[in-house]
Design an enzyme around this catalytic site. Structure first.
Site, mmCIF file in Angstrom:
data_model
loop_
_atom_site.group_PDB
_atom_site.id
_atom_site.type_symbol
_atom_site.label_atom_id
_atom_site.label_comp_id
_atom_site.label_asym_id
_atom_site.label_seq_id
_atom_site.Cartn_x
_atom_site.Cartn_y
_atom_site.Cartn_z
ATOM 1 N N PRO A 42 0.721 -1.249 -0.260
ATOM 2 C CA PRO A 42 0.122 0.087 -0.023
ATOM 3 C C PRO A 42 0.950 1.252 0.103
ATOM 4 C CG PRO A 42 0.332 -1.003 2.409
ATOM 5 C CD PRO A 42 0.925 -1.891 1.272
ATOM 6 N N ASP A 78 -1.956 2.943 2.702
ATOM 7 C CA ASP A 78 -1.240 2.934 4.150
ATOM 8 C C ASP A 78 -1.428 4.260 4.614
ATOM 9 O OD1 ASP A 78 0.220 1.858 6.175
ATOM 10 O OD2 ASP A 78 2.157 2.218 5.085
ATOM 11 N N TRP A 119 4.539 0.006 10.391
ATOM 12 C CA TRP A 119 4.971 -1.189 9.372
ATOM 13 C C TRP A 119 4.333 -2.283 10.041
ATOM 14 C CZ3 TRP A 119 7.314 -0.690 5.041
ATOM 15 C CH2 TRP A 119 8.089 0.656 5.021
ATOM 16 N N GLN A 123 12.175 -1.632 0.529
ATOM 17 C CA GLN A 123 11.186 -2.215 1.298
ATOM 18 C C GLN A 123 11.681 -3.951 1.797
ATOM 19 O OE1 GLN A 123 8.377 -1.146 2.178
ATOM 20 N NE2 GLN A 123 8.226 0.481 0.687
ATOM 21 N N TRP A 183 8.518 -3.546 4.220
ATOM 22 C CA TRP A 183 7.479 -4.315 3.900
ATOM 23 C C TRP A 183 7.552 -5.883 3.704
ATOM 24 C CZ3 TRP A 183 4.304 -5.989 -0.619
ATOM 25 C CH2 TRP A 183 3.008 -5.901 -0.409
ATOM 26 N N LYS A 231 19.978 10.025 -6.875
ATOM 27 C CA LYS A 231 18.829 9.677 -6.681
ATOM 28 C C LYS A 231 17.806 10.815 -6.498
ATOM 29 C CE LYS A 231 16.485 7.441 -2.531
ATOM 30 N NZ LYS A 231 16.386 6.938 -1.298
ATOM 31 N N LYS A 286 12.844 14.597 -2.610
ATOM 32 C CA LYS A 286 12.362 15.928 -2.484
ATOM 33 C C LYS A 286 13.397 17.041 -1.954
ATOM 34 C CE LYS A 286 7.665 14.800 -0.635
ATOM 35 N NZ LYS A 286 6.894 14.859 0.274
#
Length: 1054
Positions: A47, A86, A529, A565, A569, A602, A605
């Site tokens: 999610p 999520d 998580w 992840q 996750w 990479k 923001k």
RNA sequence: GGGUCUGUAGCUCAGCUGGUUAGAGCGCUCGCCUGAUAAGCGGGAGGUCCCUGGUUCGAGUCCAGGCAGGCCCA
């Protein structure tokens, strides 16, 4: 009559039309309904959080998350694709803090927790519409209407069930978690936040004496009656009051040194750097000898018997300090863990505001960092300070308020994951990872060093930890469902409807089952998580409902997310499922790389280089981006996202497919082709038809084999190879078949074959580039075919239709054609000029059948192709004198011998010299000719040029006789007229009246070919002068100054 | 500091278990072909295969040690 429209050229417009078609026909829904009874292929959606705007990087896992479910669906599997969101967590809270202009917990409390939580709930949907628009536009088929949402009461209830189950099995326990803590904001910081706030600062670095007071329990014995101290080191003097032990490395070498009137113990390796002045080594011993030594601490705040002695610890290193590490369990993670292992007391003389408590009167009420100089001065006065100096190092500060962070052991609830370490390692081995090193290395290594999962968070917006503590007797119990809550609540009515979030649920008190007292919920929420890691169970609100759906969809066959992840996750899914269901929750797991900007950095923001996916979607289309990601490199490789690279597949691959279809559409419409009316008969298939049909099978085999192994790049490469074969060989060589008038057997075979190739191709492409596949499929499909290409079965290979002999012959033919072009280029002879003869030498045993030879003849415009094993017949071998050998030996007779050698045939001479020297009479002299006197040179026979690659060689006869020359001239003129037609803007099918005028010689040649010319350029009449008006006229300049004036006029439509 | 990946043409990348002269696409350049194509074909320019050692008859490929970059975790 059937008309085939050309495809919309603009990929974006084309895709928008297709999206509308899918929506109108509910293609996605239909694909699910029609496979409902098929075998399951289970996919789990990782999610996303919709409080941030989606960026290009989010597309990278998504393209694979769409590819495999589509592929399996077409193979008849039922692939449920439940979306998910999520919604909890600190990032959401931080967004809201920013929005309402607060930045600490006290401020949130005064703002009002309820208002705050409501704001959080709204905030998580801020970019939901953006996400949905993106997902839909990219053609990602996933069920967003029935998505699971982690903040719903149902989801929370399932998570509660999981936690309660763990609690009942004794897997939840309370401990301390050491984390960077901001005393001003009153909160621990996540590692991500800490990373933002490192600064280089200068702290006092102190070396101090810890006098040994007892050697009773150690191997080490005091000696000499001199004061002997352990020398220790710290850069945080304020933690010294909390000292409870010292740690040493058992296997490192330590020394006892004498300096003035005292002795000091420290690591041998650090002696030079730690000590000032001369020192004499008295003795040396391993660290283990000192274990159990009792020392006098600088401040004695506990009387615990375990305190103030030396322990062994693995984290002690020889990089800086003295090799003797000061341990304060409250202020360091390593320290805390050692304390747990050794049963050390927990001394915590500092409050949550970062000020000393009354427990340490010297500095009570003072902020710890300000206490540093006070502590150092005190130690100096008492003679414990050995040395002090400034020390420069990185230290974390709060990114919000710039307060120095303290490593602080906070109360925390843990899950005893370490108990399942071996199970998880075992389960991990059963998972197929793409790439394998993620499972073996990154996750495997993490599992080897597994620590218990710190579950609780002292925050507001999250799944509340469902533990209630009795105020009377301290009994802790877990609530396992809403029903359980209602049954035990002091106010059941309220419990029935209460929202399962803070602050609402905090108001629910329970009757203690042990003593009848009042139990209140702990104040924590849980790690987000755990929410997403529970989706295998909670997405179905299991075990409260949907038991069958849960059983049908556990474990997943496939999940895919970004590489980072792995410990997120991927791990949390594995941990929760292993603990609760005894099994890994997924079988195939793919990790994708990062999206990098054009400079290879990479996207983030903070760097401001995040790429808005729409900048490319709106220009190149979704298929282009999808194909770029599939074909450029393996999923897990990072990709530089640059305009040129992303755009490439558009014209390189997608437009080639489109143009191949457009070619079909153009002629099929002209001819009124209808597959039902003009069936292709197998007996009429040409060599090209049979070849491309075989290639269709081998391409299918390659794609399916690759996809079954989750090898996307190979699958994409196989498709690119096929499209190249179809467009640049099959269609190119078949063009003349489509130009002919009428609808003969051969033409029907060509149409049938091309149509079928395009249809199968559209199905092969469907999971990869669903829009283009649909666009090609729709106009071609027959009445009984499914409404959408995505409702078709994925092609399966028919091995019987594979003709590998033909495929390798065609392979050779293609390379011969390439060689032929090379040879022509070298000889500066245009392809339009017919040539007599080409010879090919290929060491392989491939014999080219006549039909393939014809293809080569046409492609290279030669009259005859010969394939030979040996090129000897086309080579001329010449014998040449070797003056180095002849000169010195024969002297003056040399020139005569040389002339003689030149006059001989090379092969005769070679034979004669095979057995040794020969003696010959030359002009009355007798001369001996030895083998070394002759060298042989090989040259091409007159008129031939050669080209070679690898093992193949090709000879081209470049001699042009009168007949070939005339043919060439005629073809040149035809070509020029065709160009003129195009320049004049005539349509491909327009009939014309042709007029031309030229010199007599050329006129004679053209007159000879007049019928052919007329047929080629679609002329219904030919005139030999330029009198009268012409719609378009021009004078053609040919070689050798020849000129032809031509005039073209279109016929009116009949 | 630990784990892991990457380093090959100006750019994006192939190079399988070590085997002739290291490839493709894009870009550049010259030429060809063109009744589908923003296409295709051919030639050319462009490479210390990150560095240093080692194993081997032979290393872009295997081993060791560096260097640089990325990611995950400390």
């Amino acid at each position: 009559m059937k008309r085939y429209e050309k495809l919309e050229k603009d990929p974006v417009a084309r895709e928008l039309e297709i999206l509308e078609l899918w929506q109108r026909t509910d293609a996605f829904g239909e694909s699910l309904r029609q496979t409902e009874n098929g075998p399951r292929y289970v996919f789990y959606e990782g999610p996303p959080t919709a409080n941030g705007r989606p960026h290009f990087g989010h597309l990278m896992p998504r393209v694979y998350k769409d590819l495999f479910p589509r592929y399996k669906t077409m193979q008849g599997h039922y692939v449920v694709r439940k979306g998910g969101w999520d919604t909890h967590g600190l990032p959401v809270e931080l967004e809201v803090e920013k929005e309402i202009g607060v930045n600490s917990k006290p401020e949130i409390e005064s703002y009002g927790v309820e208002r705050f939580v409501q704001k959080c709930k709204e905030s998580v949907w801020r970019y939901k519409a953006e996400w949905e628009r993106l997902i839909r536009r990219m053609g990602f088929w996933i069920d967003l209407e029935n998505a699971y949402v982690t903040y719903t009461d149902d989801y929370i209830e399932s998570v509660w069930w999981e936690l309660a189950t763990m609690f009942e099995r004794g897997l939840l326990y309370q401990g301390h978690k050491t984390l960077p803590y901001c005393p001003r904001c009153g909160t621990g910081l996540s590692s991500h936040e800490v990373a933002q706030g490192y600064k280089v600062v200068e702290d006092p670095s102190v070396f101090l004496r810890m006098p040994i007071v007892s050697d009773a329990a150690s191997v080490y014995k005091l000696d000499g009656g001199v004061r002997t101290s352990l020398l220790t080191w710290t850069t945080t003097p304020w933690t010294l009051p909390a000292n409870v032990a010292l740690a040493m490395a058992a296997n490192e070498a330590y020394v006892e040194v004498e300096q003035g009137s005292e002795r000091l113990v420290l690591a041998k390796a650090l002696m030079e750097r730690a000590l000032v002045g001369d020192a004499r080594i008295v003795r040396e011993m391993p660290g283990r000898d000192l274990l159990g030594v009792l020392y006098e601490p600088p401040y004695r705040l506990t009387s615990d018997a375990a305190a103030y002695q030396v322990y062994s610890a693995g984290f002690v290193n020889m990089d800086d300090g003295t090799g003797i590490v000061h341990i304060a369990c409250a202020f360091g993670e390593d320290d805390y863990r050692l304390g747990q292992e050794e049963g050390l007391p927990f001394v915590q003389p500092v409050d949550l505001g970062g000020r000393f408590t009354e427990e340490f009167p010297l500095c009570a009420g003072q902020f710890v960092k300000d206490a540093d100089p006070v502590v150092v001065a005190d130690l100096k006065n008492r003679g414990l300070l050995y040395r002090s100096m400034p020390y420069e190092h990185d230290y974390p500060f709060c990114w919000r308020c710039d307060t120095p962070l303290l490593y602080y052991a906070m109360d925390s609830w843990y899950i005893r994951t370490t108990e399942f370490k071996d199970r998880m390692i075992e389960e991990n081995e059963g998972i197929s990872w793409y790439p394998s090193h993620v499972g073996e290395g990154r996750l495997g290594d993490f599992l080897e060093n597994l620590k218990d999962w710190a579950l609780s968070r002292d925050r507001y917006w999250g799944t509340p930890l469902n533990l209630w503590v009795c105020e009377e007797c301290g009994t802790v119990s877990a609530v396992k469902s809403r029903a359980d809550l209602v049954a035990r609540a002091t106010d059941p009515e309220r419990a029935r409807t209460v929202e399962l979030h803070r602050p609402y649920v905090d108001a629910i008190t329970l009757r203690c089952e042990a003593c009848g007292g009042v139990a209140r919920r702990v104040r924590y929420v849980i790690d987000t998580w755990f929410d997403s890691g529970s989706m295998h169970t909670a997405q179905w609100h299991y075990p409260f409902e949907n038991e069958d759906r849960f059983r049908d969809s556990f474990p997943a066959d496939f999940i895919c997310e970004a590489m980072e992840q792995t410990r997120g996750w991927f791990y949390t899914l594995l941990a929760t499922a292993t603990i609760l269901h005894g099994e890994a929750p997924y079988r195939n797991c793919m990790a994708t790389g990062l999206g990098l900007d054009e400079n290879g950095l990479k996207m983030s923001k903070s760097k401001g280089n995040v790429l808005d996916p729409w900048t490319y979607i709106d220009r190149f289309g979704a298929d282009c981006i999808r194909w770029y990601l599939f074909s450029s490199s393996a999923p897990w490789k990072s990709k530089r996202i640059g305009e040129a690279a992303v755009q490439e597949p558009l014209y390189k691959f997608l437009d080639t497919v489109r143009n191949t279809y457009d070619f079909f559409a153009l002629y099929a419409t002209i001819d009124g082709y209808d597959p039902d009316v003009h069936p292709a008969r197998e007996a009429s298939f040409s060599i090209l038809d049979r070849w491309i049909r075989s290639r269709l099978q081998t391409a299918t085999r390659d794609v399916v084999t690759a996809l079954d192994a989750y090898d996307v790049v190979s699958a994409a490469a196989a498709l690119e190879a096929f499209v190249d074969d179809l467009s640049n060989w099959y269609v190119r060589l078949s063009r003349r078949r489509f130009w002919r008038g009428g609808m003969g057997e051969d033409k029907a075979a060509a149409y049938g074959t091309l149509r079928e190739a395009l249809l199968v191709l559209s199905r092969l492409l469907a999971p990869f580039v669903p829009f283009l596949a649909e666009a090609v499929y729709q106009p071609l499909r027959a009445g009984g075919d499914p409404e959408s290409v995505h409702l078709c079965a994925y092609p399966a290979v028919d091995e019987d239709s594979v003709d590998s002999a033909l495929e390798s012959e065609m392979q050779l033919a293609r390379s011969i054609a390439a060689l032929g072009h090379q040879a022509r280029n070298q000889a500066q002879v245009k392809v339009r000029q017919p040539l007599a003869h080409v010879v090919i030498a290929s060491p392989g045993d491939v014999a080219l059948r006549a039909e393939v030879q014809e293809l080569i003849e046409r492609e290279l415009n030669v009259r005859r192709v010969d394939v030979v094993k040996d090129l000897g017949a086309y080579l001329t071998e010449a014998a040449a004198p070797n003056f180095r050998s002849i000169g010195p030996r024969l002297g003056a007779s040399g020139p005569k011998a040389a002339a003689w050698i030149k006059g001989q045939s090379a092969s005769a001479l070679r034979n004669a010299l095979a057995t040794g020297s020969v003696t010959v009479a030359i002009g009355g002299e007798t001369v001996e000719i030895r083998p070394e006197d002759v060298t042989y040179t090989v040259s091409l026979s007159e008129g031939y040029v050669q080209a070679e690659t690898g093992s193949d060689r090709l000879l081209l006869d470049t001699r042009i006789d009168e007949d070939l020359r005339r043919q060439g001239l005629f073809r040149e003129v035809v070509h020029r007229i065709q160009v003129a037609r195009k320049d004049a803007g005539f349509d491909v099918t327009d009939r014309i009246r042709l007029a031309y005028e030229t010199d007599d010689a050329l006129g004679a040649i053209l007159a000879q070919h007049e019928e052919e010319i007329a047929a080629e350029v679609l002329a219904v009449s030919v005139k030999h002068d330029m009198k009268g008006k012409h719609e378009y006229s021009q004078t053609i300049e040919l070689d050798e100054g020849r000129r032809v004036a031509i005039g073209l006029t279109r016929m009116q439509d009949a």
